[in-house]
Design an enzyme around this catalytic site. Structure first.
Site, PDB file in Angstrom:
ATOM      1  N   ASN A 159     -47.425  -2.316 -68.808  1.00 45.44           N
ATOM      2  CA  ASN A 159     -46.125  -1.933 -69.363  1.00 45.44           C
ATOM      3  C   ASN A 159     -45.654  -3.084 -70.243  1.00 45.44           C
ATOM      4  O   ASN A 159     -45.142  -4.077 -69.740  1.00 45.44           O
ATOM      5  CB  ASN A 159     -45.141  -1.673 -68.205  1.00 45.44           C
ATOM      6  CG  ASN A 159     -43.752  -1.312 -68.713  1.00 45.44           C
ATOM      7  OD1 ASN A 159     -43.564  -1.057 -69.906  1.00 45.44           O
ATOM      8  ND2 ASN A 159     -42.782  -1.295 -67.813  1.00 45.44           N
ATOM      9  N   TRP A 160     -45.870  -2.916 -71.534  1.00 44.53           N
ATOM     10  CA  TRP A 160     -45.521  -4.013 -72.462  1.00 44.53           C
ATOM     11  C   TRP A 160     -44.012  -4.157 -72.632  1.00 44.53           C
ATOM     12  O   TRP A 160     -43.546  -5.153 -73.151  1.00 44.53           O
ATOM     13  CB  TRP A 160     -46.166  -3.773 -73.828  1.00 44.53           C
ATOM     14  CG  TRP A 160     -47.656  -3.965 -73.861  1.00 44.53           C
ATOM     15  CD1 TRP A 160     -48.485  -4.252 -72.799  1.00 44.53           C
ATOM     16  CD2 TRP A 160     -48.502  -3.889 -75.018  1.00 44.53           C
ATOM     17  NE1 TRP A 160     -49.785  -4.363 -73.227  1.00 44.53           N
ATOM     18  CE2 TRP A 160     -49.830  -4.141 -74.586  1.00 44.53           C
ATOM     19  CE3 TRP A 160     -48.277  -3.630 -76.370  1.00 44.53           C
ATOM     20  CZ2 TRP A 160     -50.916  -4.149 -75.477  1.00 44.53           C
ATOM     21  CZ3 TRP A 160     -49.356  -3.628 -77.246  1.00 44.53           C
ATOM     22  CH2 TRP A 160     -50.655  -3.891 -76.803  1.00 44.53           C
ATOM     23  N   LYS A 161     -43.248  -3.132 -72.275  1.00 43.71           N
ATOM     24  CA  LYS A 161     -41.794  -3.129 -72.500  1.00 43.71           C
ATOM     25  C   LYS A 161     -41.523  -3.405 -73.981  1.00 43.71           C
ATOM     26  O   LYS A 161     -42.287  -2.964 -74.830  1.00 43.71           O
ATOM     27  CB  LYS A 161     -41.115  -4.148 -71.566  1.00 43.71           C
ATOM     28  CG  LYS A 161     -41.565  -3.966 -70.109  1.00 43.71           C
ATOM     29  CD  LYS A 161     -40.785  -4.766 -69.125  1.00 43.71           C
ATOM     30  CE  LYS A 161     -41.333  -4.517 -67.722  1.00 43.71           C
ATOM     31  NZ  LYS A 161     -40.547  -5.146 -66.677  1.00 43.71           N
ATOM     32  N   HIS A 203     -38.322   4.269 -65.489  1.00 46.63           N
ATOM     33  CA  HIS A 203     -38.435   2.855 -65.151  1.00 46.63           C
ATOM     34  C   HIS A 203     -37.043   2.323 -64.797  1.00 46.63           C
ATOM     35  O   HIS A 203     -36.045   2.749 -65.373  1.00 46.63           O
ATOM     36  CB  HIS A 203     -39.032   2.079 -66.331  1.00 46.63           C
ATOM     37  CG  HIS A 203     -39.379   0.679 -65.962  1.00 46.63           C
ATOM     38  ND1 HIS A 203     -38.433  -0.320 -65.896  1.00 46.63           N
ATOM     39  CD2 HIS A 203     -40.554   0.115 -65.587  1.00 46.63           C
ATOM     40  CE1 HIS A 203     -39.026  -1.434 -65.503  1.00 46.63           C
ATOM     41  NE2 HIS A 203     -40.311  -1.204 -65.315  1.00 46.63           N
ATOM     42  N   GLU A 210     -35.527  -0.252 -65.548  1.00 45.06           N
ATOM     43  CA  GLU A 210     -34.753  -0.793 -66.681  1.00 45.06           C
ATOM     44  C   GLU A 210     -34.088   0.331 -67.463  1.00 45.06           C
ATOM     45  O   GLU A 210     -32.979   0.178 -67.975  1.00 45.06           O
ATOM     46  CB  GLU A 210     -35.673  -1.637 -67.580  1.00 45.06           C
ATOM     47  CG  GLU A 210     -36.020  -2.959 -66.899  1.00 45.06           C
ATOM     48  CD  GLU A 210     -37.396  -3.507 -67.242  1.00 45.06           C
ATOM     49  OE1 GLU A 210     -38.000  -3.069 -68.237  1.00 45.06           O
ATOM     50  OE2 GLU A 210     -37.872  -4.386 -66.486  1.00 45.06           O
ATOM     51  N   GLU A 213     -41.751   0.783 -57.549  1.00 50.17           N
ATOM     52  CA  GLU A 213     -41.411  -0.538 -58.072  1.00 50.17           C
ATOM     53  C   GLU A 213     -40.099  -1.023 -57.460  1.00 50.17           C
ATOM     54  O   GLU A 213     -39.008  -0.653 -57.943  1.00 50.17           O
ATOM     55  CB  GLU A 213     -41.248  -0.485 -59.595  1.00 50.17           C
ATOM     56  CG  GLU A 213     -42.481  -0.030 -60.334  1.00 50.17           C
ATOM     57  CD  GLU A 213     -42.489  -0.539 -61.769  1.00 50.17           C
ATOM     58  OE1 GLU A 213     -43.431  -1.245 -62.125  1.00 50.17           O
ATOM     59  OE2 GLU A 213     -41.537  -0.257 -62.509  1.00 50.17           O
ATOM     60  N   GLY A 245     -40.241  -8.615 -62.546  1.00 55.96           N
ATOM     61  CA  GLY A 245     -39.981  -9.738 -63.435  1.00 55.96           C
ATOM     62  C   GLY A 245     -39.385 -10.950 -62.743  1.00 55.96           C
ATOM     63  O   GLY A 245     -38.903 -11.873 -63.391  1.00 55.96           O
ATOM     64  N   SER A 264     -44.132  -7.783 -60.290  1.00 52.48           N
ATOM     65  CA  SER A 264     -44.821  -9.080 -60.220  1.00 52.48           C
ATOM     66  C   SER A 264     -46.273  -8.979 -59.738  1.00 52.48           C
ATOM     67  O   SER A 264     -46.737  -9.842 -59.002  1.00 52.48           O
ATOM     68  CB  SER A 264     -44.011 -10.070 -59.374  1.00 52.48           C
ATOM     69  OG  SER A 264     -42.733 -10.278 -59.961  1.00 52.48           O
ATOM     70  N   GLY A 276     -45.995  -5.507 -65.731  1.00 48.19           N
ATOM     71  CA  GLY A 276     -45.241  -5.971 -66.895  1.00 48.19           C
ATOM     72  C   GLY A 276     -45.795  -7.286 -67.422  1.00 48.19           C
ATOM     73  O   GLY A 276     -46.766  -7.317 -68.172  1.00 48.19           O
ATOM     74  N   GLY A 277     -45.179  -8.385 -67.010  1.00 49.76           N
ATOM     75  CA  GLY A 277     -45.504  -9.714 -67.544  1.00 49.76           C
ATOM     76  C   GLY A 277     -46.987 -10.015 -67.640  1.00 49.76           C
ATOM     77  O   GLY A 277     -47.470 -10.459 -68.698  1.00 49.76           O
TER      78      GLY A 277
HETATM   79  P1  PGA Z   1     -43.419  -7.201 -63.851  1.00 48.82           P
HETATM   80  O1  PGA Z   1     -42.863  -5.777 -64.340  1.00 48.82           O
HETATM   81  O2  PGA Z   1     -44.892  -7.016 -63.584  1.00 48.82           O
HETATM   82  O3  PGA Z   1     -43.150  -8.133 -64.981  1.00 48.82           O
HETATM   83  O4  PGA Z   1     -42.667  -7.544 -62.606  1.00 48.82           O
HETATM   84  C1  PGA Z   1     -43.310  -4.598 -63.736  1.00 48.82           C
HETATM   85  C2  PGA Z   1     -42.608  -3.419 -64.367  1.00 48.82           C
HETATM   86  O5  PGA Z   1     -41.423  -3.533 -64.685  1.00 48.82           O
HETATM   87  O6  PGA Z   1     -43.216  -2.355 -64.531  1.00 48.82           O
END
Ligand code: PGA
Length: 253
Positions: free
Chosen positions: A9-11, A97, A99, A169, A175, A215, A236-237
């Site tokens: 997930n590049w966001k 998601h 966010e 999640e 994050g 994470s 994500g990250g």
């Molecule tokens: P993260 O994000 O791996 O940076 O914690 C995961 C996500 O939001 O899908």
């Protein structure tokens, strides 16, 4: 074995050129996927065609959208419909998601509609659920996630629900570097599968991939994915670093 998925997930990260270079580096590693293993990249809308073109040359690699509209078409400036995604051969769409729930006021009812739009067009929804820290602190995560699933998904037929991927999640782990332990992840995944079983029966529940997100790193993916009900991750990250995401793909069961 049910499908196992490493989903990036590049966001809202990376320029087009950086995204292209990242995909090239990951593909250069030539990680071969078994029939049940998939690597999916949820990239920003303007990169979808580039990503899908590169990825679809490889078995079980694919691009995903990070969202779609709950409206089919029309005067909705700035929105992207599921039909538009379908018209460029996108096979997956991340929905709900945390966010998007937090910053763009998405809620269980509109997510039910988005999920329906994707299913109608043969796009696999990667449906996100998960509790905030305040809910975890009072040990109410099971009923919180149950309500998310009930209000967005549990009106679908067994045939439709079988086409969905769920991503659990916990928001407190996204994050933050604070990963759920593999025991915590397994506990919630088993709970989600139990809820699926109660509603749709064992066979359907056993077939639905449930990804863990929050994470996931190169160093913890193998342990997290080794739990029986954890079928990969939404990352994500660590998906922004080629070497890390390659290891995460390699950690799939
Ligand atoms: P993260 O994000 O791996 O940076 O914690 C995961 C996500 O939001 O899908």
């Amino acid at each position: 074995m049910r499908n196992q998925i490493a989903a990036a997930n590049w966001k809202m990260n990376l320029t087009y050129q950086q995204g292209e270079a990242l995909l090239d580096e990951i593909l250069k590693a030539k990680v071969e996927l078994a029939d049940h293993q998939h690597a999916v990249f949820a990239v920003p809308f303007p990169y979808l065609i580039m990503a899908q073109t590169k990825l679809s040359a490889r078995k079980n690699y694919a691009a995903a959208a990070q969202n779609c509209s709950d409206q089919p078409a029309g005067a909705y400036t700035g929105e992207v419909s599921a039909e538009m995604l379908k018209s460029i051969n996108i096979g997956y769409c991340v929905l709900g998601h945390s966010e998007r729930r937090e910053y763009f006021s998405e809620h269980n009812q509109s997510l039910a509609v988005k999920t329906q739009r994707c299913l109608e067009l043969g796009i696999t929804p990667i449906f996100c659920c998960g509790e905030p820290l305040s809910i975890r602190e009072v040990d109410a995560q099971e009923s919180y996630v149950e309500a998310q699933l009930k209000e967005s998904l549990f009106h679908f037929s067994a045939e439709d629900i079988s086409k969905i991927v769920i991503a659990y999640e916990p928001i407190w782990a996204i994050g933050t570097g604070k990963t759920a332990t593999s025991a915590q992840a397994q506990e919630m995944h088993a709970c989600i599968r139990r809820q699926l079983k109660e509603k749709y029966g064992q066979q359907v529940a056993d077939a639905i991939p449930i990804l863990y997100g929050g994470s996931v790193k190169a160093g913890n993916a193998k342990e997290l994915f080794s739990s029986p009900d954890v079928d990969g991750g939404l990352v994500g990250g660590a998906s922004l670093v080629a070497a890390d995401f390659i290891k995460i793909i390699q950690a799939l069961k």
